[in-house]
Scaffold this motif. Sequence first.
Motif, PDB file in Angstrom:
ATOM      1  N   ASP A  17     -27.081 -72.500  -2.878  1.00  0.00           N
ATOM      2  CA  ASP A  17     -27.566 -71.137  -2.663  1.00  0.00           C
ATOM      3  C   ASP A  17     -26.595 -70.170  -3.337  1.00  0.00           C
ATOM      4  O   ASP A  17     -25.634 -69.684  -2.734  1.00  0.00           O
ATOM      5  CB  ASP A  17     -27.682 -70.839  -1.163  1.00  0.00           C
ATOM      6  N   ALA A  18     -26.846 -69.917  -4.611  1.00  0.00           N
ATOM      7  CA  ALA A  18     -25.945 -69.092  -5.415  1.00  0.00           C
ATOM      8  C   ALA A  18     -25.811 -67.682  -4.854  1.00  0.00           C
ATOM      9  O   ALA A  18     -24.719 -67.112  -4.841  1.00  0.00           O
ATOM     10  CB  ALA A  18     -26.432 -69.050  -6.860  1.00  0.00           C
ATOM     11  N   GLU A  19     -26.898 -67.116  -4.388  1.00  0.00           N
ATOM     12  CA  GLU A  19     -26.851 -65.759  -3.837  1.00  0.00           C
ATOM     13  C   GLU A  19     -25.955 -65.708  -2.602  1.00  0.00           C
ATOM     14  O   GLU A  19     -25.182 -64.763  -2.415  1.00  0.00           O
ATOM     15  CB  GLU A  19     -28.249 -65.249  -3.502  1.00  0.00           C
ATOM     16  N   ALA A  20     -26.017 -66.736  -1.765  1.00  0.00           N
ATOM     17  CA  ALA A  20     -25.165 -66.783  -0.573  1.00  0.00           C
ATOM     18  C   ALA A  20     -23.689 -66.874  -0.960  1.00  0.00           C
ATOM     19  O   ALA A  20     -22.834 -66.253  -0.318  1.00  0.00           O
ATOM     20  CB  ALA A  20     -25.556 -67.956   0.319  1.00  0.00           C
ATOM     21  N   LEU A  21     -23.377 -67.622  -2.009  1.00  0.00           N
ATOM     22  CA  LEU A  21     -21.998 -67.706  -2.478  1.00  0.00           C
ATOM     23  C   LEU A  21     -21.501 -66.341  -2.944  1.00  0.00           C
ATOM     24  O   LEU A  21     -20.398 -65.920  -2.602  1.00  0.00           O
ATOM     25  CB  LEU A  21     -21.883 -68.719  -3.616  1.00  0.00           C
ATOM     26  N   ALA A  22     -22.323 -65.656  -3.732  1.00  0.00           N
ATOM     27  CA  ALA A  22     -21.931 -64.335  -4.230  1.00  0.00           C
ATOM     28  C   ALA A  22     -21.769 -63.346  -3.082  1.00  0.00           C
ATOM     29  O   ALA A  22     -20.816 -62.558  -3.040  1.00  0.00           O
ATOM     30  CB  ALA A  22     -22.955 -63.832  -5.245  1.00  0.00           C
ATOM     31  N   GLU A  23     -22.678 -63.388  -2.131  1.00  0.00           N
ATOM     32  CA  GLU A  23     -22.605 -62.468  -0.994  1.00  0.00           C
ATOM     33  C   GLU A  23     -21.377 -62.742  -0.132  1.00  0.00           C
ATOM     34  O   GLU A  23     -20.714 -61.809   0.344  1.00  0.00           O
ATOM     35  CB  GLU A  23     -23.878 -62.546  -0.152  1.00  0.00           C
ATOM     36  N   ALA A  24     -21.025 -64.007   0.061  1.00  0.00           N
ATOM     37  CA  ALA A  24     -19.833 -64.341   0.835  1.00  0.00           C
ATOM     38  C   ALA A  24     -18.586 -63.779   0.169  1.00  0.00           C
ATOM     39  O   ALA A  24     -17.678 -63.271   0.840  1.00  0.00           O
ATOM     40  CB  ALA A  24     -19.722 -65.855   1.000  1.00  0.00           C
ATOM     41  N   ALA A  25     -18.535 -63.833  -1.147  1.00  0.00           N
ATOM     42  CA  ALA A  25     -17.393 -63.274  -1.867  1.00  0.00           C
ATOM     43  C   ALA A  25     -17.332 -61.763  -1.690  1.00  0.00           C
ATOM     44  O   ALA A  25     -16.264 -61.192  -1.465  1.00  0.00           O
ATOM     45  CB  ALA A  25     -17.483 -63.626  -3.346  1.00  0.00           C
ATOM     46  N   ARG A  26     -18.476 -61.119  -1.771  1.00  0.00           N
ATOM     47  CA  ARG A  26     -18.504 -59.663  -1.592  1.00  0.00           C
ATOM     48  C   ARG A  26     -18.008 -59.286  -0.196  1.00  0.00           C
ATOM     49  O   ARG A  26     -17.320 -58.284  -0.030  1.00  0.00           O
ATOM     50  CB  ARG A  26     -19.914 -59.127  -1.835  1.00  0.00           C
ATOM     51  N   TYR A  68     -13.994 -63.392 -23.644  1.00  0.00           N
ATOM     52  CA  TYR A  68     -12.628 -63.355 -23.153  1.00  0.00           C
ATOM     53  C   TYR A  68     -12.177 -61.913 -22.891  1.00  0.00           C
ATOM     54  O   TYR A  68     -11.589 -61.610 -21.851  1.00  0.00           O
ATOM     55  CB  TYR A  68     -11.677 -64.041 -24.141  1.00  0.00           C
ATOM     56  N   ASP A  69     -12.455 -61.026 -23.843  1.00  0.00           N
ATOM     57  CA  ASP A  69     -12.062 -59.622 -23.689  1.00  0.00           C
ATOM     58  C   ASP A  69     -12.722 -58.982 -22.479  1.00  0.00           C
ATOM     59  O   ASP A  69     -12.086 -58.238 -21.727  1.00  0.00           O
ATOM     60  CB  ASP A  69     -12.399 -58.825 -24.949  1.00  0.00           C
ATOM     61  N   ALA A  70     -13.997 -59.269 -22.267  1.00  0.00           N
ATOM     62  CA  ALA A  70     -14.710 -58.704 -21.111  1.00  0.00           C
ATOM     63  C   ALA A  70     -14.129 -59.241 -19.808  1.00  0.00           C
ATOM     64  O   ALA A  70     -13.997 -58.504 -18.827  1.00  0.00           O
ATOM     65  CB  ALA A  70     -16.208 -59.002 -21.208  1.00  0.00           C
ATOM     66  N   LEU A  71     -13.764 -60.521 -19.784  1.00  0.00           N
ATOM     67  CA  LEU A  71     -13.131 -61.096 -18.597  1.00  0.00           C
ATOM     68  C   LEU A  71     -11.768 -60.451 -18.351  1.00  0.00           C
ATOM     69  O   LEU A  71     -11.376 -60.213 -17.216  1.00  0.00           O
ATOM     70  CB  LEU A  71     -12.986 -62.607 -18.741  1.00  0.00           C
ATOM     71  N   ARG A  72     -11.056 -60.160 -19.422  1.00  0.00           N
ATOM     72  CA  ARG A  72      -9.750 -59.507 -19.297  1.00  0.00           C
ATOM     73  C   ARG A  72      -9.893 -58.105 -18.712  1.00  0.00           C
ATOM     74  O   ARG A  72      -9.023 -57.627 -17.984  1.00  0.00           O
ATOM     75  CB  ARG A  72      -9.057 -59.453 -20.653  1.00  0.00           C
ATOM     76  N   ASP A  73     -11.010 -57.449 -19.008  1.00  0.00           N
ATOM     77  CA  ASP A  73     -11.259 -56.099 -18.504  1.00  0.00           C
ATOM     78  C   ASP A  73     -11.583 -56.079 -17.009  1.00  0.00           C
ATOM     79  O   ASP A  73     -11.557 -55.019 -16.390  1.00  0.00           O
ATOM     80  CB  ASP A  73     -12.382 -55.428 -19.281  1.00  0.00           C
ATOM     81  N   LEU A  74     -11.900 -57.223 -16.428  1.00  0.00           N
ATOM     82  CA  LEU A  74     -12.153 -57.309 -14.988  1.00  0.00           C
ATOM     83  C   LEU A  74     -10.796 -57.408 -14.307  1.00  0.00           C
ATOM     84  O   LEU A  74     -10.202 -58.474 -14.230  1.00  0.00           O
ATOM     85  CB  LEU A  74     -13.027 -58.527 -14.667  1.00  0.00           C
ATOM     86  N   ASP A  75     -10.289 -56.280 -13.833  1.00  0.00           N
ATOM     87  CA  ASP A  75      -8.905 -56.224 -13.390  1.00  0.00           C
ATOM     88  C   ASP A  75      -8.699 -56.453 -11.897  1.00  0.00           C
ATOM     89  O   ASP A  75      -7.621 -56.240 -11.370  1.00  0.00           O
ATOM     90  CB  ASP A  75      -8.283 -54.888 -13.788  1.00  0.00           C
ATOM     91  N   GLU A  76      -9.715 -56.902 -11.208  1.00  0.00           N
ATOM     92  CA  GLU A  76      -9.573 -57.218  -9.790  1.00  0.00           C
ATOM     93  C   GLU A  76     -10.102 -58.624  -9.560  1.00  0.00           C
ATOM     94  O   GLU A  76     -10.771 -59.190 -10.433  1.00  0.00           O
ATOM     95  CB  GLU A  76     -10.332 -56.209  -8.934  1.00  0.00           C
ATOM     96  N   PRO A  77      -9.786 -59.232  -8.419  1.00  0.00           N
ATOM     97  CA  PRO A  77     -10.311 -60.581  -8.168  1.00  0.00           C
ATOM     98  C   PRO A  77     -11.826 -60.623  -8.376  1.00  0.00           C
ATOM     99  O   PRO A  77     -12.554 -59.772  -7.876  1.00  0.00           O
ATOM    100  CB  PRO A  77      -9.944 -60.833  -6.705  1.00  0.00           C
ATOM    101  N   THR A  78     -12.259 -61.585  -9.169  1.00  0.00           N
ATOM    102  CA  THR A  78     -13.668 -61.658  -9.565  1.00  0.00           C
ATOM    103  C   THR A  78     -14.194 -63.073  -9.396  1.00  0.00           C
ATOM    104  O   THR A  78     -13.519 -64.047  -9.729  1.00  0.00           O
ATOM    105  CB  THR A  78     -13.831 -61.221 -11.037  1.00  0.00           C
ATOM    106  N   LEU A  79     -15.415 -63.144  -8.876  1.00  0.00           N
ATOM    107  CA  LEU A  79     -16.130 -64.406  -8.752  1.00  0.00           C
ATOM    108  C   LEU A  79     -17.386 -64.332  -9.603  1.00  0.00           C
ATOM    109  O   LEU A  79     -18.155 -63.377  -9.510  1.00  0.00           O
ATOM    110  CB  LEU A  79     -16.531 -64.652  -7.294  1.00  0.00           C
ATOM    111  N   LEU A  80     -17.561 -65.340 -10.446  1.00  0.00           N
ATOM    112  CA  LEU A  80     -18.806 -65.507 -11.197  1.00  0.00           C
ATOM    113  C   LEU A  80     -19.503 -66.735 -10.632  1.00  0.00           C
ATOM    114  O   LEU A  80     -18.909 -67.815 -10.583  1.00  0.00           O
ATOM    115  CB  LEU A  80     -18.533 -65.727 -12.687  1.00  0.00           C
TER     116      LEU A  80
END
Length: 131
Positions: A17-26, A68-80
Amino acid sequence: MTAGEWQPGVHRVEEDDAEALAEAARLDDVTAFLLDGHDVVTKQAFLALFARVVGAGDDFGLNLDALYDALRDLDEPTLLVWDGWPALAAADPAGFAAILDVFATRAEEAALTVLLPGDGSESALGGGVGE
């Protein structure tokens, strides 16, 4: 991997359940993006999906350096959460592996976690993916 256990890196998870994983991170105050890759069968299509979902902007180049550059611009803990990843893994194994390499490299440098939920070919994941 459950809420509160977001470790940097690329991880295969049993949870489908990908949506549940994303929501748990949020809920854990982690920036989370859900990448619906069920219909993505080329590296270019994945890069376009990524750019759209994370809001990378019109100047995002459809190449691995731009990823890579776009990932570098994510300057806070991030979950994909990459739902449907087996579609690209099956259709373009080299492109899939290259994307995973970029994710893994960036995860070594910053608080980036990439989850690959559900069923898929273990052989497509290579050696750089944890469980």
